[in-house]
Motif scaffolding. Structure first.
Motif, PDB file in Angstrom:
ATOM      1  N   THR A  18      -5.995  13.442   3.814  1.00  0.00           N
ATOM      2  CA  THR A  18      -5.956  13.519   5.281  1.00  0.00           C
ATOM      3  C   THR A  18      -7.207  14.199   5.847  1.00  0.00           C
ATOM      4  O   THR A  18      -7.859  14.989   5.172  1.00  0.00           O
ATOM      5  CB  THR A  18      -4.699  14.294   5.752  1.00  0.00           C
ATOM      6  OG1 THR A  18      -4.611  15.479   4.981  1.00  0.00           O
ATOM      7  CG2 THR A  18      -3.442  13.468   5.591  1.00  0.00           C
ATOM      8  N   SER A  38      -5.590   7.195  -4.075  1.00  0.00           N
ATOM      9  CA  SER A  38      -6.468   6.475  -3.144  1.00  0.00           C
ATOM     10  C   SER A  38      -7.128   7.458  -2.197  1.00  0.00           C
ATOM     11  O   SER A  38      -6.479   8.393  -1.706  1.00  0.00           O
ATOM     12  CB  SER A  38      -5.651   5.467  -2.336  1.00  0.00           C
ATOM     13  OG  SER A  38      -6.461   4.938  -1.303  1.00  0.00           O
ATOM     14  N   GLN A  82      -9.801   9.909   7.655  1.00  0.00           N
ATOM     15  CA  GLN A  82      -9.412   8.499   7.678  1.00  0.00           C
ATOM     16  C   GLN A  82     -10.411   7.585   8.385  1.00  0.00           C
ATOM     17  O   GLN A  82     -10.596   6.448   7.975  1.00  0.00           O
ATOM     18  CB  GLN A  82      -8.042   8.378   8.350  1.00  0.00           C
ATOM     19  CG  GLN A  82      -6.963   9.141   7.611  1.00  0.00           C
ATOM     20  CD  GLN A  82      -6.011   8.219   6.905  1.00  0.00           C
ATOM     21  OE1 GLN A  82      -5.707   7.168   7.413  1.00  0.00           O
ATOM     22  NE2 GLN A  82      -5.538   8.621   5.748  1.00  0.00           N
ATOM     23  N   THR A 107      -5.396   8.426   1.022  1.00  0.00           N
ATOM     24  CA  THR A 107      -4.269   9.358   1.119  1.00  0.00           C
ATOM     25  C   THR A 107      -4.736  10.777   1.460  1.00  0.00           C
ATOM     26  O   THR A 107      -3.918  11.651   1.723  1.00  0.00           O
ATOM     27  CB  THR A 107      -3.470   9.429  -0.210  1.00  0.00           C
ATOM     28  OG1 THR A 107      -4.369   9.848  -1.237  1.00  0.00           O
ATOM     29  CG2 THR A 107      -2.868   8.093  -0.568  1.00  0.00           C
ATOM     30  N   TYR A 142       0.827  -1.221   0.000  1.00  0.00           N
ATOM     31  CA  TYR A 142       0.000   0.000   0.000  1.00  0.00           C
ATOM     32  C   TYR A 142       0.860   1.269   0.000  1.00  0.00           C
ATOM     33  O   TYR A 142       0.464   2.291  -0.554  1.00  0.00           O
ATOM     34  CB  TYR A 142      -0.975  -0.005   1.183  1.00  0.00           C
ATOM     35  CG  TYR A 142      -2.119  -0.966   0.956  1.00  0.00           C
ATOM     36  CD1 TYR A 142      -3.000  -0.769  -0.099  1.00  0.00           C
ATOM     37  CD2 TYR A 142      -2.306  -2.085   1.764  1.00  0.00           C
ATOM     38  CE1 TYR A 142      -4.035  -1.651  -0.350  1.00  0.00           C
ATOM     39  CE2 TYR A 142      -3.341  -2.978   1.528  1.00  0.00           C
ATOM     40  CZ  TYR A 142      -4.201  -2.758   0.469  1.00  0.00           C
ATOM     41  OH  TYR A 142      -5.222  -3.629   0.211  1.00  0.00           O
ATOM     42  N   ARG A 143       2.045   1.163   0.623  1.00  0.00           N
ATOM     43  CA  ARG A 143       2.928   2.336   0.671  1.00  0.00           C
ATOM     44  C   ARG A 143       3.315   2.802  -0.735  1.00  0.00           C
ATOM     45  O   ARG A 143       3.563   3.982  -0.960  1.00  0.00           O
ATOM     46  CB  ARG A 143       4.174   2.006   1.511  1.00  0.00           C
ATOM     47  CG  ARG A 143       4.672   3.203   2.304  1.00  0.00           C
ATOM     48  CD  ARG A 143       5.592   2.799   3.449  1.00  0.00           C
ATOM     49  NE  ARG A 143       4.878   2.114   4.515  1.00  0.00           N
ATOM     50  CZ  ARG A 143       5.263   0.946   5.048  1.00  0.00           C
ATOM     51  NH1 ARG A 143       6.346   0.319   4.628  1.00  0.00           N
ATOM     52  NH2 ARG A 143       4.553   0.391   6.018  1.00  0.00           N
ATOM     53  N   GLU A 160      -8.837  14.117  -7.616  1.00  0.00           N
ATOM     54  CA  GLU A 160      -8.652  14.516  -6.216  1.00  0.00           C
ATOM     55  C   GLU A 160      -9.819  15.404  -5.776  1.00  0.00           C
ATOM     56  O   GLU A 160     -10.351  15.253  -4.680  1.00  0.00           O
ATOM     57  CB  GLU A 160      -7.320  15.255  -6.055  1.00  0.00           C
ATOM     58  CG  GLU A 160      -7.109  15.690  -4.624  1.00  0.00           C
ATOM     59  CD  GLU A 160      -5.676  16.116  -4.325  1.00  0.00           C
ATOM     60  OE1 GLU A 160      -4.836  16.101  -5.239  1.00  0.00           O
ATOM     61  OE2 GLU A 160      -5.419  16.459  -3.160  1.00  0.00           O
ATOM     62  N   TYR A 183       1.485   3.346  -3.002  1.00  0.00           N
ATOM     63  CA  TYR A 183       0.447   4.319  -3.402  1.00  0.00           C
ATOM     64  C   TYR A 183       0.265   5.400  -2.336  1.00  0.00           C
ATOM     65  O   TYR A 183      -0.792   6.034  -2.266  1.00  0.00           O
ATOM     66  CB  TYR A 183      -0.881   3.586  -3.673  1.00  0.00           C
ATOM     67  CG  TYR A 183      -0.796   2.801  -4.951  1.00  0.00           C
ATOM     68  CD1 TYR A 183      -1.083   3.393  -6.173  1.00  0.00           C
ATOM     69  CD2 TYR A 183      -0.342   1.489  -4.936  1.00  0.00           C
ATOM     70  CE1 TYR A 183      -0.949   2.702  -7.356  1.00  0.00           C
ATOM     71  CE2 TYR A 183      -0.203   0.780  -6.120  1.00  0.00           C
ATOM     72  CZ  TYR A 183      -0.508   1.393  -7.323  1.00  0.00           C
ATOM     73  OH  TYR A 183      -0.359   0.705  -8.497  1.00  0.00           O
ATOM     74  N   ASN A 184       1.294   5.550  -1.500  1.00  0.00           N
ATOM     75  CA  ASN A 184       1.275   6.558  -0.417  1.00  0.00           C
ATOM     76  C   ASN A 184       0.158   6.311   0.590  1.00  0.00           C
ATOM     77  O   ASN A 184      -0.318   7.247   1.232  1.00  0.00           O
ATOM     78  CB  ASN A 184       1.150   7.986  -0.978  1.00  0.00           C
ATOM     79  CG  ASN A 184       2.287   8.313  -1.901  1.00  0.00           C
ATOM     80  OD1 ASN A 184       3.434   7.947  -1.607  1.00  0.00           O
ATOM     81  ND2 ASN A 184       1.995   8.939  -3.016  1.00  0.00           N
ATOM     82  N   ILE A 185      -0.285   5.059   0.679  1.00  0.00           N
ATOM     83  CA  ILE A 185      -1.325   4.711   1.653  1.00  0.00           C
ATOM     84  C   ILE A 185      -0.606   4.173   2.892  1.00  0.00           C
ATOM     85  O   ILE A 185       0.090   3.161   2.820  1.00  0.00           O
ATOM     86  CB  ILE A 185      -2.274   3.631   1.090  1.00  0.00           C
ATOM     87  CG1 ILE A 185      -2.923   4.110  -0.216  1.00  0.00           C
ATOM     88  CG2 ILE A 185      -3.325   3.229   2.117  1.00  0.00           C
ATOM     89  CD1 ILE A 185      -3.654   3.001  -0.983  1.00  0.00           C
ATOM     90  N   GLU A 186      -0.751   4.898   3.998  1.00  0.00           N
ATOM     91  CA  GLU A 186      -0.066   4.490   5.233  1.00  0.00           C
ATOM     92  C   GLU A 186      -1.021   3.690   6.102  1.00  0.00           C
ATOM     93  O   GLU A 186      -1.907   4.251   6.735  1.00  0.00           O
ATOM     94  CB  GLU A 186       0.420   5.733   5.987  1.00  0.00           C
ATOM     95  CG  GLU A 186       1.668   6.376   5.404  1.00  0.00           C
ATOM     96  CD  GLU A 186       2.884   5.429   5.314  1.00  0.00           C
ATOM     97  OE1 GLU A 186       3.015   4.522   6.172  1.00  0.00           O
ATOM     98  OE2 GLU A 186       3.682   5.590   4.377  1.00  0.00           O
TER      99      GLU A 186
END
Ligand SMILES: Cc1ncc(COP(=O)(O)O)c(C=O)c1O
Length: 400
Positions: free
Chosen positions: A221, A216, A224, A219, A79-80, A181, A82-85
């Motif tokens: 903020t 995604s 969440q 991502t 997932y990272r 976005e 795609y910058n998904i933490e």
């Protein structure tokens, strides 16, 4: 004996309900190109097959309800990209993305609660909603407006005290639209204001074209705790039959609810989770090549459809489907004709009538969904069939 009212309210899937006719065609020796279903002809990564071959346990035992630890631990690194933490604790392994959708509906909604969905939509969501007693409220993204999301005001007008969530699919099945976005941001802002969830089906994340970047929802903020992502290995690694998906959310309460359902169904498929773990080791070149291949197929398909008289089609930016408008009154009748009454060079093509991809009755009657899951040679032969069939069907209709 009686069956439930619920089951009689289900529609047979428009993706599969013409299968008896395609079986009959195959029995007559006619080759059927299956563009009705998202079953790619792309090779599964060899290490996935190898992992299954290497399986050497003596007992195929139940695993953990939330999924095997090794797989859950390996997923955050994927997932990272795609910058998904996320951490392994935010991830539940499911029996395909399909089960994740069912779990979400059962967890968020009581019978009669509502979920807002742009139409056309992934038609099986309709059956999962019915199973959970969820009422789908649709906002129409229109063929003539390139299937862009309708204005946020349209979503807002559908929110009431029974609304639990908005559900999106990006890249979209069946339209190929990839949400921007701004679109995601506006929807999330509305979800926050009205205190509802956003469910996003991102199973086609890898397949974006023309340099379109995938973003995604996870991502963005500030939202969440209200986002639930549905995900799957099926299409990404061409392992549809393995039945491994995920449900990803930072919301503990949702995960605790989902866990009760996960425990009741015991565990996701065990051997296939080992295969999924191996899939995560696939070199990125595999996915890069697959993406290039789908883009070529999309280009070919769109070009062919545009040359057919009376046919128009969406220009998908992602996933591997498009919606085409045909010069017929009833696409289901035409799709049945293709299988029952037509062949060209002993071949024909199976398409999915698009009406069932709309919540609103009567929409999409002259539209079909086409999955560009076959190689270009096969697509070419399938389009030859379609072109010939349209001519024959039109002649037949005009002479009646
Ligand atoms: C948008 C979308 N979500 C979910 C699924 C279900 O996938 P799975 O095979 O993981 O159950 C599909 C399958 O076609 C799909 O197109």
């Amino acid at each position: 004996m009686k069956l439930s009212k619920r089951i009689s309210s289900f529609q047979a899937s428009p993706i599969r309900r013409l299968v008896p006719f395609s079986n009959e065609a195959a029995e007559k020796g006619i080759h059927v190109y299956h563009l009705n279903i998202g079953q790619p002809d792309i090779q599964t990564p060899p290490q996935v097959i190898e992992a299954i071959r290497r399986y050497d346990h003596n007992i195929i035992a139940y695993g953990q309800s939330e999924g095997d630890k090794d797989l859950r631990k390996a997923l955050p690194a994927y997932y990272r990209r795609y910058n998904i933490e996320v951490t392994e604790d935010d991830i539940m392994i499911t029996t395909g993305g399909s089960e994740a959708i069912q779990f979400v509906f059962m967890t968020l909604c009581d019978p009669g609660d509502e979920v807002i969905v742009p139409e056309p939509y992934y038609t099986n969501v309709g059956s999962f909603a019915k199973g959970a007693g969820v009422v789908l409220k649709s906002v129409t993204s229109s063929f003539d407006d390139a299937f862009r999301l309708p204005d946020i005001g349209e979503f807002e007008s559908h929110v009431n005290e029974r609304t639990r969530a908005i559900m999106l699919c990006s890249p979209n099945n069946p339209t190929g639209h990839v949400y921007t976005e701004k679109e995601l941001h506006d929807i999330l802002q509305l979800a926050k204001e009205r205190d509802i969830f956003l469910i996003v089906d991102e199973v086609y994340r890898e397949f974006c074209y023309d340099g379109e970047a995938f973003l995604s929802a996870l991502t963005l903020t500030g939202y969440q705790d209200r986002i639930i992502v549905v995900d799957s290995f099926s299409k990404r690694y061409s392992m549809c039959g393995a039945r491994i998906g995920t449900l990803v959310t930072k919301n503990r309460e949702v995960l605790d609810g989902v866990m009760k359902l996960a425990q009741a169904r015991l565990c996701p498929p065990e051997i296939e989770q080992i295969a999924a773990l191996a899939a995560l080791q696939t070199p990125s070149s595999y996915l890069d090549e697959v993406q290039v291949e789908y883009q070529k197929r999309r280009d070919y398909l769109v070009k062919r459809l545009q040359t057919m008289e009376g046919v128009s089609c969406s220009h998908p930016k992602g996933a591997f489907y498009l919606v085409a408008r045909l010069p017929v009154d009833d696409a289901e009748d035409f799709c049945t004709f293709l299988l029952r009454d037509f062949s060209y060079r002993d071949e024909t093509v199976m398409l999915a009538p698009a009406e069932g991809f709309y919540v609103t009755g009567g929409m999409g009657k002259n539209e079909v969904r086409i999955a560009y899951v076959l190689n270009i040679d096969d697509l070419e032969r399938a389009m030859d069939c379609l072109e010939n069939a349209l001519e024959q069907y039109t002649r037949r209709t005009n002479s009646n």
